[in-house]
Design a protein around this motif. Structure first.
Motif, PDB file in Angstrom:
ATOM      1  N   MET A  66       0.823  -1.199   0.000  1.00 16.85           N
ATOM      2  CA  MET A  66       0.000   0.000   0.000  1.00 16.85           C
ATOM      3  C   MET A  66       0.859   1.251   0.000  1.00 16.85           C
ATOM      4  SD  MET A  66      -2.737   1.186   2.952  1.00 16.85           S
ATOM      5  CE  MET A  66      -3.951  -0.042   2.490  1.00 16.85           C
ATOM      6  N   LYS A  67       0.444   2.244  -0.795  1.00 19.48           N
ATOM      7  CA  LYS A  67       1.058   3.568  -0.763  1.00 19.48           C
ATOM      8  C   LYS A  67       0.214   4.487   0.104  1.00 19.48           C
ATOM      9  CE  LYS A  67       1.676   5.461  -4.660  1.00 19.48           C
ATOM     10  NZ  LYS A  67       1.896   6.000  -6.023  1.00 19.48           N
ATOM     11  N   LEU A  68       0.866   5.200   1.004  1.00 19.12           N
ATOM     12  CA  LEU A  68       0.208   6.216   1.815  1.00 19.12           C
ATOM     13  C   LEU A  68       0.522   7.564   1.189  1.00 19.12           C
ATOM     14  CD1 LEU A  68       1.187   4.918   5.379  1.00 19.12           C
ATOM     15  CD2 LEU A  68      -0.846   4.339   4.037  1.00 19.12           C
ATOM     16  N   THR A  69      -0.471   8.215   0.594  1.00 20.53           N
ATOM     17  CA  THR A  69      -0.217   9.455  -0.137  1.00 20.53           C
ATOM     18  C   THR A  69      -0.573  10.710   0.664  1.00 20.53           C
ATOM     19  OG1 THR A  69      -2.391   9.274  -1.194  1.00 20.53           O
ATOM     20  CG2 THR A  69      -0.508   8.360  -2.390  1.00 20.53           C
ATOM     21  N   HIS A  70      -1.164  10.523   1.848  1.00 18.95           N
ATOM     22  CA  HIS A  70      -1.445  11.648   2.749  1.00 18.95           C
ATOM     23  C   HIS A  70      -0.896  11.314   4.130  1.00 18.95           C
ATOM     24  CE1 HIS A  70      -4.347  14.080   0.235  1.00 18.95           C
ATOM     25  NE2 HIS A  70      -4.235  12.973  -0.470  1.00 18.95           N
ATOM     26  N   PHE A  71       0.378  10.919   4.142  1.00 26.08           N
ATOM     27  CA  PHE A  71       1.056  10.486   5.364  1.00 26.08           C
ATOM     28  C   PHE A  71       1.955  11.625   5.838  1.00 26.08           C
ATOM     29  CE2 PHE A  71       4.472   8.018   7.564  1.00 26.08           C
ATOM     30  CZ  PHE A  71       3.675   7.451   8.547  1.00 26.08           C
ATOM     31  N   TYR A  72       1.815  12.000   7.105  1.00 25.17           N
ATOM     32  CA  TYR A  72       2.500  13.174   7.631  1.00 25.17           C
ATOM     33  C   TYR A  72       3.443  12.821   8.781  1.00 25.17           C
ATOM     34  CZ  TYR A  72      -0.638  16.273   5.053  1.00 25.17           C
ATOM     35  OH  TYR A  72      -1.311  16.932   4.059  1.00 25.17           O
ATOM     36  N   VAL A  73       4.548  13.543   8.830  1.00 24.45           N
ATOM     37  CA  VAL A  73       5.360  13.578  10.039  1.00 24.45           C
ATOM     38  C   VAL A  73       4.967  14.837  10.807  1.00 24.45           C
ATOM     39  CG1 VAL A  73       7.281  12.202   9.196  1.00 24.45           C
ATOM     40  CG2 VAL A  73       7.232  14.656   8.700  1.00 24.45           C
ATOM     41  N   SER A  74       5.322  14.893  12.071  1.00 25.46           N
ATOM     42  CA  SER A  74       4.841  15.978  12.935  1.00 25.46           C
ATOM     43  C   SER A  74       5.692  17.232  12.853  1.00 25.46           C
ATOM     44  CB  SER A  74       4.811  15.500  14.390  1.00 25.46           C
ATOM     45  OG  SER A  74       6.138  15.222  14.815  1.00 25.46           O
ATOM     46  N   SER A  75       6.781  17.170  12.088  1.00 22.77           N
ATOM     47  CA  SER A  75       7.671  18.313  11.961  1.00 22.77           C
ATOM     48  C   SER A  75       8.407  18.224  10.643  1.00 22.77           C
ATOM     49  CB  SER A  75       8.678  18.353  13.118  1.00 22.77           C
ATOM     50  OG  SER A  75       9.631  19.386  12.934  1.00 22.77           O
ATOM     51  N   GLY A  76       8.808  19.381  10.124  1.00 25.98           N
ATOM     52  CA  GLY A  76       9.564  19.409   8.891  1.00 25.98           C
ATOM     53  C   GLY A  76      11.048  19.235   9.074  1.00 25.98           C
ATOM     54  N   VAL A  77      11.470  18.832  10.288  1.00 24.03           N
ATOM     55  CA  VAL A  77      12.894  18.665  10.580  1.00 24.03           C
ATOM     56  C   VAL A  77      13.056  17.491  11.534  1.00 24.03           C
ATOM     57  CG1 VAL A  77      12.888  20.307  12.490  1.00 24.03           C
ATOM     58  CG2 VAL A  77      14.985  19.974  11.154  1.00 24.03           C
ATOM     59  N   CYS A  78      14.284  16.928  11.604  1.00 23.51           N
ATOM     60  CA  CYS A  78      14.430  15.559  12.095  1.00 23.51           C
ATOM     61  C   CYS A  78      14.248  15.326  13.590  1.00 23.51           C
ATOM     62  CB  CYS A  78      15.756  14.973  11.638  1.00 23.51           C
ATOM     63  SG  CYS A  78      17.204  15.925  12.054  1.00 23.51           S
ATOM     64  N   THR A  79      14.878  16.080  14.482  1.00 20.09           N
ATOM     65  CA  THR A  79      14.749  15.763  15.907  1.00 20.09           C
ATOM     66  C   THR A  79      13.295  15.720  16.362  1.00 20.09           C
ATOM     67  OG1 THR A  79      16.949  16.519  16.577  1.00 20.09           O
ATOM     68  CG2 THR A  79      15.244  16.542  18.251  1.00 20.09           C
ATOM     69  N   HIS A  97      10.597  20.106  20.610  1.00 24.48           N
ATOM     70  CA  HIS A  97      10.324  20.949  19.459  1.00 24.48           C
ATOM     71  C   HIS A  97      11.469  21.885  19.129  1.00 24.48           C
ATOM     72  CE1 HIS A  97       9.337  23.039  23.119  1.00 24.48           C
ATOM     73  NE2 HIS A  97       9.357  24.202  22.494  1.00 24.48           N
ATOM     74  N   VAL A  98      12.428  22.024  20.047  1.00 28.24           N
ATOM     75  CA  VAL A  98      13.517  22.973  19.869  1.00 28.24           C
ATOM     76  C   VAL A  98      14.698  22.498  20.708  1.00 28.24           C
ATOM     77  CG1 VAL A  98      12.824  24.471  21.781  1.00 28.24           C
ATOM     78  CG2 VAL A  98      14.043  25.456  19.833  1.00 28.24           C
ATOM     79  N   SER A  99      15.909  22.867  20.288  1.00 26.40           N
ATOM     80  CA  SER A  99      17.095  22.451  21.025  1.00 26.40           C
ATOM     81  C   SER A  99      17.338  23.366  22.219  1.00 26.40           C
ATOM     82  CB  SER A  99      18.325  22.472  20.113  1.00 26.40           C
ATOM     83  OG  SER A  99      18.805  23.796  19.944  1.00 26.40           O
ATOM     84  N   ASP A 100      18.331  23.024  23.024  1.00 27.74           N
ATOM     85  CA  ASP A 100      18.690  23.856  24.168  1.00 27.74           C
ATOM     86  C   ASP A 100      19.197  25.221  23.740  1.00 27.74           C
ATOM     87  OD1 ASP A 100      20.815  22.013  23.204  1.00 27.74           O
ATOM     88  OD2 ASP A 100      22.095  23.253  24.482  1.00 27.74           O
ATOM     89  N   LYS A 104      16.396  24.218  15.630  1.00 26.74           N
ATOM     90  CA  LYS A 104      15.310  23.288  15.332  1.00 26.74           C
ATOM     91  C   LYS A 104      15.666  21.854  15.679  1.00 26.74           C
ATOM     92  CE  LYS A 104      12.857  25.927  11.780  1.00 26.74           C
ATOM     93  NZ  LYS A 104      12.211  25.870  10.442  1.00 26.74           N
ATOM     94  N   VAL A 105      16.952  21.531  15.737  1.00 26.77           N
ATOM     95  CA  VAL A 105      17.368  20.156  16.047  1.00 26.77           C
ATOM     96  C   VAL A 105      18.469  20.177  17.102  1.00 26.77           C
ATOM     97  CG1 VAL A 105      16.787  19.369  13.724  1.00 26.77           C
ATOM     98  CG2 VAL A 105      19.131  20.080  14.220  1.00 26.77           C
ATOM     99  N   LEU A 106      18.627  19.056  17.786  1.00 24.83           N
ATOM    100  CA  LEU A 106      19.705  18.929  18.759  1.00 24.83           C
ATOM    101  C   LEU A 106      21.052  18.895  18.064  1.00 24.83           C
ATOM    102  CD1 LEU A 106      18.310  16.196  21.197  1.00 24.83           C
ATOM    103  CD2 LEU A 106      18.309  18.681  21.511  1.00 24.83           C
ATOM    104  N   GLN A 107      22.034  19.538  18.674  1.00 23.04           N
ATOM    105  CA  GLN A 107      23.402  19.461  18.192  1.00 23.04           C
ATOM    106  C   GLN A 107      24.215  18.543  19.105  1.00 23.04           C
ATOM    107  OE1 GLN A 107      24.928  23.448  17.669  1.00 23.04           O
ATOM    108  NE2 GLN A 107      23.661  23.794  15.874  1.00 23.04           N
ATOM    109  N   PRO A 108      25.396  18.120  18.655  1.00 23.60           N
ATOM    110  CA  PRO A 108      26.207  17.226  19.479  1.00 23.60           C
ATOM    111  C   PRO A 108      26.520  17.827  20.846  1.00 23.60           C
ATOM    112  CG  PRO A 108      27.039  17.273  17.232  1.00 23.60           C
ATOM    113  CD  PRO A 108      25.999  18.346  17.325  1.00 23.60           C
ATOM    114  N   VAL A 109      26.680  16.954  21.815  1.00 24.03           N
ATOM    115  CA  VAL A 109      27.063  17.295  23.186  1.00 24.03           C
ATOM    116  C   VAL A 109      26.044  18.281  23.780  1.00 24.03           C
ATOM    117  CG1 VAL A 109      29.043  17.739  24.675  1.00 24.03           C
ATOM    118  CG2 VAL A 109      29.434  17.158  22.293  1.00 24.03           C
ATOM    119  N   SER A 110      24.786  17.984  23.598  1.00 21.26           N
ATOM    120  CA  SER A 110      23.717  18.820  24.123  1.00 21.26           C
ATOM    121  C   SER A 110      23.265  18.280  25.477  1.00 21.26           C
ATOM    122  CB  SER A 110      22.523  18.818  23.166  1.00 21.26           C
ATOM    123  OG  SER A 110      21.394  19.448  23.766  1.00 21.26           O
ATOM    124  N   PRO A 111      22.899  19.174  26.409  1.00 23.66           N
ATOM    125  CA  PRO A 111      22.390  18.712  27.702  1.00 23.66           C
ATOM    126  C   PRO A 111      20.932  18.279  27.641  1.00 23.66           C
ATOM    127  CG  PRO A 111      22.379  21.101  27.653  1.00 23.66           C
ATOM    128  CD  PRO A 111      23.031  20.647  26.360  1.00 23.66           C
TER     129      PRO A 111
END
Length: 467
Positions: A66-79, A97-100, A104-111
């Motif tokens: 099956m193809k899902l043609t109206h399938f959504y993720v909750s954000s336009g960015v990965c974390t 929803h936001v890094s420290d 928009k995403v977590l960076q390395p060595v984040s608390p």
């Protein structure tokens, strides 16, 4: 009065749909295999319209499922998108929803990371007796407290964040680490080999766990976040679309190898396979990925950012060659997997996902379980969809239209005609649907009453180099 056969059949179908779904399955619980590509666009594979990329295995998978043609993720960015897959909840609800640093995403060595008190889908399935593993990109916290092995996964093999988060001027990050469980085994890892190594690891895992139900989460690193995606020698320079196309064609090969292994191991009749992406292809100049025919690019709240390709396969359970055009989301995988495993989602917190098993089995009476779907950018509510309609909200200084914009996503997939003036009743209804989200999840400075906190550590530790 005698009832028609059609009426009786419809009644029986509705009765079956109301039963607990695991009772309608075979006595054995299905294996669950979830593949999530990184930044791959809606129009990047053949079965979703690409004429640039050769994707015969994914095309065949779609023909057999099956193809899902109206399938959504909750954000336009990965974390935040990945946080929702793990928790079945909007990113803002779980504080991811936001890094420290406000990114928009977590960076390395984040608390910051996904709170250990969150009950991930891996924990639900582990409680149900499943073996669980993640092979690939995590990106929900790289400190020990946040690693997959602390979040319900028996094992982990992969990179803890995006492939582009490497050492360079102004970024004193550690060498990009490849980890096994909680130890670094290779740093810096050769990104050209990630797809190949992940595929081999996934097949080895299925071989070792063929006699027990397993959950294999395979978040691929490619096509990734770099402007020159990576691929192994067998695929580098072979596509019609440069490094981007090379990486996608290797991802197609990977899916082919995994499906062939399922057949060889006599597992395909009892394995639900879902293939998708964490968000749409980002804007590049010249363009690399494609979200056509959708409007927009990754990293925002456009359709191109948050509507992603989805392919579902389970021979004998998911019908062949079917297209599902009902709205469903990656958050829905959480309760769907839980129900298929014979378990329940936590009842002490709000889970935004809904069980979509009736949709995946192609029941003609099945409809989207969502009255509304919300598009968030960091902590700001930017748009809402209900049925065929998407309403972009006026956001003043936060960026966006000055007045509500309404689009018919069924009749106008490219969002070329703003019809807000023609449908004031629809505009009013969708605006009203935003209020429950603001109250429960939050919006801007408004904290949702049912929002939860992310995890934090006081002292961060960079990943050590491999021995």
């Amino acid at each position: 009065m005698l009832l028609s056969i059609r009426t009786v059949a419809r009644g029986l179908l509705l009765l079956v749909m109301l039963l607990p779904h695991p009772l309608s399955l075979a006595s054995e619980r299905p294996n669950l295999l979830l593949v999530v590509c990184d930044n791959l666009g809606y129009g990047d594979v053949g079965c979703f319209g690409s004429t640039l990329h050769r994707t015969p295995h994914l095309d065949q998978m779609a023909a057999e499922g099956m193809k899902l043609t109206h399938f959504y993720v909750s954000s336009g960015v990965c974390t935040p998108s990945r946080a929702s897959i793990m928790t079945g909840s909007y990113p803002l609800r779980v504080g991811m929803h936001v890094s420290d640093l406000g990114h928009k995403v977590l960076q390395p060595v984040s608390p910051k990371g996904l709170h250990p008190n969150e009950v991930t889908i891996a924990e639900v399935l582990k409680e149900a007796g499943y073996a669980t593993t993640i092979i690939g990109k995590w990106h929900l916290g790289d400190q020990p407290e946040f690693l997959p092995t602390r979040q319900g996964f028996d094992s982990y093999f992969g990179i803890p964040y995006s492939d582009d988060m490497t050492q360079r001027e102004g970024k004193p990050w550690p060498p990009l680490p490849l980890m096994r469980n909680e130890e670094v085994v290779d740093a810096p890892v050769d990104r050209n080999l990630l797809t190949k190594r992940y595929t081999e690891e996934a097949i080895r895992y299925m071989e070792e766990h063929r006699d027990e139900p397993f959950f294999l989460y395979l978040p691929q690193a490619m096509p990734g976040s770099t402007r020159a995606p990576y691929a192994s020698d067998a695929f580098r320079g072979k596509s019609q679309n440069g490094p981007w196309g090379d990486s996608i064609e290797e991802l197609d090969w990977s899916m082919g190898e995994i499906l062939a292994a399922l057949k060889r191991l006599d597992l395909e009749e009892n394995t639900l396979v879902i293939w998708t992406s964490d968000n749409g292809a980002p804007r590049r100049n010249p363009p690399q990925g494609s979200n056509k025919p959708l409007k927009g690019w990754g990293y925002d709240t456009s359709e191109g950012a948050m509507r992603v390709p989805g392919i579902v396969r389970w021979p004998g359970r998911v019908p062949e060659g079917v297209v599902c055009d009902e709205l469903c989301t990656a958050m829905d995988l959480y309760p769907t997997f839980a129900n298929l495993a014979g378990d329940e989602v936590p009842d002490d917190r709000v889970i935004d996902g809904r069980d979509i098993w009736p949709l995946l089995t192609g029941h003609p009476e099945a409809e989207s379980p969502h009255e509304a779907f919300y598009y968030y950018d960091r902590g700001d509510l930017r748009a809402v969809r209900s049925g065929q309609w998407k309403l972009y909200l006026p956001t003043d200084a936060r960026g966006g239209p000055d007045a509500p914009e309404l689009y018919d996503l069924v009749g106008d997939i490219a969002e070329e005609q703003n019809v807000a003036g023609d449908h004031p009743d629809v505009v009013a209804r969708l605006l009203a649907l935003c209020e429950p989200a603001r109250e429960s999840i939050g919006d801007g400075d408004q904290t949702g009453r049912e929002a939860r906190e992310p995890g934090w550590v006081e002292n961060v530790t960079p990943r050590a180099k491999a021995d």
